[in-house]
Design an enzyme around this catalytic site. Structure first.
Site, PDB file in Angstrom:
ATOM      1  N   HIS A 266       0.972  -1.128  -0.031  1.00 21.33           N
ATOM      2  CA  HIS A 266      -0.050  -0.113  -0.008  1.00 21.33           C
ATOM      3  C   HIS A 266       0.885   1.188   0.031  1.00 21.33           C
ATOM      4  CE1 HIS A 266      -3.768   2.156   1.158  1.00 21.33           C
ATOM      5  NE2 HIS A 266      -2.936   3.022   1.817  1.00 21.33           N
ATOM      6  N   GLU A 267       1.873   1.192   0.889  1.00 19.73           N
ATOM      7  CA  GLU A 267       2.549   2.477   1.117  1.00 19.73           C
ATOM      8  C   GLU A 267       3.461   2.656  -0.219  1.00 19.73           C
ATOM      9  OE1 GLU A 267       1.757   4.775   3.152  1.00 19.73           O
ATOM     10  OE2 GLU A 267       0.391   3.070   4.548  1.00 19.73           O
ATOM     11  N   HIS A 270       1.739   4.450  -2.846  1.00 21.21           N
ATOM     12  CA  HIS A 270       1.789   5.781  -2.641  1.00 21.21           C
ATOM     13  C   HIS A 270       3.137   6.343  -2.893  1.00 21.21           C
ATOM     14  CE1 HIS A 270      -1.923   6.899  -0.626  1.00 21.21           C
ATOM     15  NE2 HIS A 270      -1.697   5.952   0.383  1.00 21.21           N
ATOM     16  N   GLU A 296      -4.907   7.690  -2.907  1.00 20.39           N
ATOM     17  CA  GLU A 296      -5.382   6.361  -2.315  1.00 20.39           C
ATOM     18  C   GLU A 296      -5.905   5.523  -3.622  1.00 20.39           C
ATOM     19  OE1 GLU A 296      -5.880   4.918   0.707  1.00 20.39           O
ATOM     20  OE2 GLU A 296      -4.815   6.472   1.083  1.00 20.39           O
TER      21      GLU A 296
HETATM   22 ZN    ZN Z   1      -2.944   5.156   1.899  1.00 20.19          ZN
END
Ligand code: ZN
Length: 501
Positions: A266-267, A270, A296
Site C-alpha cells: 500500500h505505502e 503511494h 488512495e
Molecule cells: Zn493510503
C-alpha cells in the site's frame, strides 16, 4: 517565462518549499528515529517553523506579485499556471481566516491528539467530546469565511480540500451506489466465505524474515530504493520530500503475516506515485499527488487489485513459502489468495477487508454530514455510530475505542477526509478496467513483469502531479469522468470468482 512569476518563484515559493521540506523531515524523524523525550522540544520548534512556512507564502509582497501576475495570466506557461493556481488555492484556504483564530486553532490541534489518545485509552468518549465540539466549530467557522456565492455548504468546502471538484452531491451519488449495491452483496459473500480457513496467517512469523520479504516485495512492485527508504513506525505511512526522496514506514506483528506485507504494498503504491512526478514539477506547489482520492487509488490499486490477486502471487508465492516453510507448508496458492481476501464484518476500519471497507467510510461520511448540517450534536455521536454499525455491518461496538474513538482524523481537525479513501478504491477500479483493455494486465502479473503497469501509471497519472485534477485525469485517460459502477463491477466479479468457483 513570466518575469514576475520567476521572481516570485525564486524569492518566495522556494523558501516555502524549503521550509516545508524541513518540516517533513522533522515530522518523519519524530515518527521513526527520535528519542521518546524529544517530542515536546521538537514540537515547539516545529511550531516556529510552521509559522515561517505560513508567512513564506502568505505575506504582502507575495500578494502584490500575485495581483501583478493575475493581470498577465495568459503569459504563464503550463507549469507556471498550475503552480500559480495552487498558490491561489492556498490563499483561498488560509487568507480568509483571521490569523488570531488560526493560531488558536493550531494550538488546539496540537493538544487535541493527546486528548483523543487519552480518551481512547480510557474508552470514554465524553473526555474527547468537548474538544471535538471546539474543532468542529472552528472548521465550520473557517468554512463560512471561505463561502462564496456558489451555494456550497461548509461540508462541500471541506470535502473539496481533500478532493478538488468533488462535493456533497457527488459523494451522495457515490455512496448511494455503495449502499444499494454493496450492502446486500456483502451479506451474500460473507455467507459463502465464512468457512475459508485463515488460521495459518496468525501463526508465529519471524520479524526479521518478514522484513526481508517486505523489502523484496516493495522492490518487486517498483519501489526504488535509490529514491526511497523504509523504516518502522507505530502506523505505516508515506511522506515525501521530493520525487527523489520518498519515505515509507511499516509495522511488523509476529502473529500476523499479511499485515506488514499489504501495508508495504500500500505505502509503496503511494511512494511510486510521488517518485514518478515529473522533474520539472517536483519542489513546487504542483509537484505532488493531485488529491487524496487519486493517491488512495494508486495505493489501493497496488495493494488490493494487484496485490491480492492470484496472478500477482503466482510467481512469488513459492518465495513466501520458502521463507516460512513450516507455517505455509500445507497452504496452496488458491487457499492463500482466498484467505487474504476473506471478508469479515468487523468494528475497526483499518482492519477491514477490501469488500467491507467502504461501509466503514460510508458511516463516517453520514455522521460528518449530520454534524455539519447540525442535525445531530457531538454528544449524539456514540449512539448514531452504534446504530449505523448495526445497520450496515451487523456488528455492535463493544466500547468507544473500538467505536467512535478509533480514528485519529477528527482529532487532527480532518473532516471531509474519510470519503476520499472510498473514492480512491473506486477510482482504482475504474483505472484497472481501462488498463485491462489496453494491456494484458493479468498476464504481466503472472509473469512477474510489473514494469509496464508502472510506466502506464506514470504516463497517465503520476507525472502530472497536481497539474491535472481527478476528473481531468480520468477523462483524459479513459474518456469518462468518475464512474462508481466500475468499483461495484470489480468487487462483484472478484468476490464471486473467489468464493463461488
Ligand atoms: Zn493510503
Amino acid at each position: 517565462m513570466n518575469q514576475t512569476f520567476k521572481k516570485l518563484e525564486e524569492e518566495y515559493l522556494q523558501k516555502g518549499q524549503a521550509l516545508s521540506m524541513a518540516l517533513v523531515v522533522l515530522e518523519w524523524d519524530q515518527a521513526t528515529e527520535a528519542p521518546k523525550e524529544a517530542n515536546e522540544n521538537t514540537s515547539k520548534m516545529i511550531g516556529v517553523l510552521s509559522d515561517l512556512y505560513f508567512h513564506a507564502y502568505i505575506n504582502d509582497e507575495v500578494k502584490d506579485m500575485m495581483k501583478e501576475i493575475k493581470q498577465e495570466q495568459d503569459t504563464l506557461d503550463e507549469r507556471e499556471a498550475s503552480i500559480f493556481r495552487e498558490l491561489e488555492l492556498l490563499y483561498e484556504e488560509l487568507e480568509t481566516i483571521p490569523p488570531k483564530e488560526y493560531a488558536e486553532y493550531a494550538e488546539l490541534t496540537a493538544l487535541s491528539t493527546n486528548i483523543w489518545q487519552k480518551a481512547k485509552e480510557e474508552k470514554d468518549f465524553s473526555k474527547f467530546a468537548h474538544t471535538l465540539e471546539r474543532l468542529i466549530n472552528y472548521k465550520k467557522k473557517f468554512a463560512n469565511y471561505r463561502k462564496k456565492e456558489d451555494g456550497k455548504t461548509s461540508y462541500d468546502i471541506l470535502l473539496g480540500d481533500f478532493e478538488p471538484g468533488f462535493d456533497e452531491k457527488k459523494f451522495d451519488d457515490f455512496f448511494a451506489v455503495i449502499k444499494k449495491e454493496l450492502v446486500p452483496f456483502i451479506q451474500e459473500i460473507n455467507e459463502k466465505a465464512k468457512n475459508v480457513e485463515k488460521s495459518f496467517n496468525f501463526k508465529s512469523f519471524d520479524v526479521e524474515k518478514q522484513k526481508e520479504f517486505c523489502h523484496f516485495i516493495a522492490e518487486y512492485i517498483g519501489f526504488d530504493f535509490n529514491k526511497g527508504v523504509i523504516k518502522e513506525s507505530a502506523h505505516p505511512f508515506t511522506t515525501n520530500l521530493h520525487n527523489k526522496d520518498v519515505r515509507i514506514t511499516n509495522h511488523f506483528y509476529e502473529n500476523n503475516l499479511e499485515s506488514a506485507i499489504f501495508s508495504v504494498i500500500h505505502e509503496a503504491g503511494h511512494a511510486i506515485y510521488e517518485m514518478q512526478v515529473a522533474d520539472e514539477l517536483t519542489l513546487t506547489l504542483a509537484g505532488t499527488g493531485t488529491s487524496m482520492g487519486v493517491h488512495e487509488s494508486q495505493s489501493r490499486l497496488y495493494e488490493n487489485i494487484i496485490g491480492r490477486s492470484e496472478a500477482f502471487w503466482k510467481p512469488i508465492y513459492p518465495k513466501l513459502v520458502e521463507s516460512f516453510k513450516e507455517q505455509l507448508k500445507d497452504v496452496s496458492l488458491k487457499q492463500f489468495v482466498q484467505a487474504i481476501n476473506k471478508p469479515e464484518c468487523g468494528l475497526i476500519r483499518t482492519e477491514a477487508d477490501e469488500l467491507t471497507y467502504s461501509l466503514h467510510i460510508l458511516i463516517r461520511y453520514e455522521i460528518e454530514k449530520l454534524l455539519f448540517e447540525e442535525k445531530i450534536k457531538v454528544s449524539d455521536i456514540p449512539s448514531v455510530w452504534k446504530e449505523k454499525y448495526e445497520n450496515y455491518l451487523g456488528v455492535t461496538p463493544t466500547d468507544a475505542a473500538k467505536g467512535e474513538l478509533q480514528d485519529i482524523h477528527w482529532a487532527g481537525g480532518d473532516f471531509g477526509y474519510f470519503p476520499s479513501y472510498a473514492l480512491g478504491s473506486a477510482i482504482g477500479a475504474q483505472i484497472y478496467y481501462y488498463m485491462k483493455e489496453k494491456m494484458p494486465f493479468d498476464a504481466y502479473l503472472a509473469e512477474g513483469n510489473l514494469k509496464p503497469i508502472q510506466e502506464f501509471l506514470k504516463e497517465n497519472i503520476h507525472k502530472f502531479g497536481k497539474t491535472k485534477k481527478t476528473n481531468q485525469i480520468l477523462f483524459d485517460m479513459t474518456g469518462e469522468e468518475f464512474n462508481p459502477m466500475y468499483y461495484v463491477k470489480y468487487l462483484k466479479e472478484k468476490y464471486r470468482m473467489l468464493y463461488e468457483g
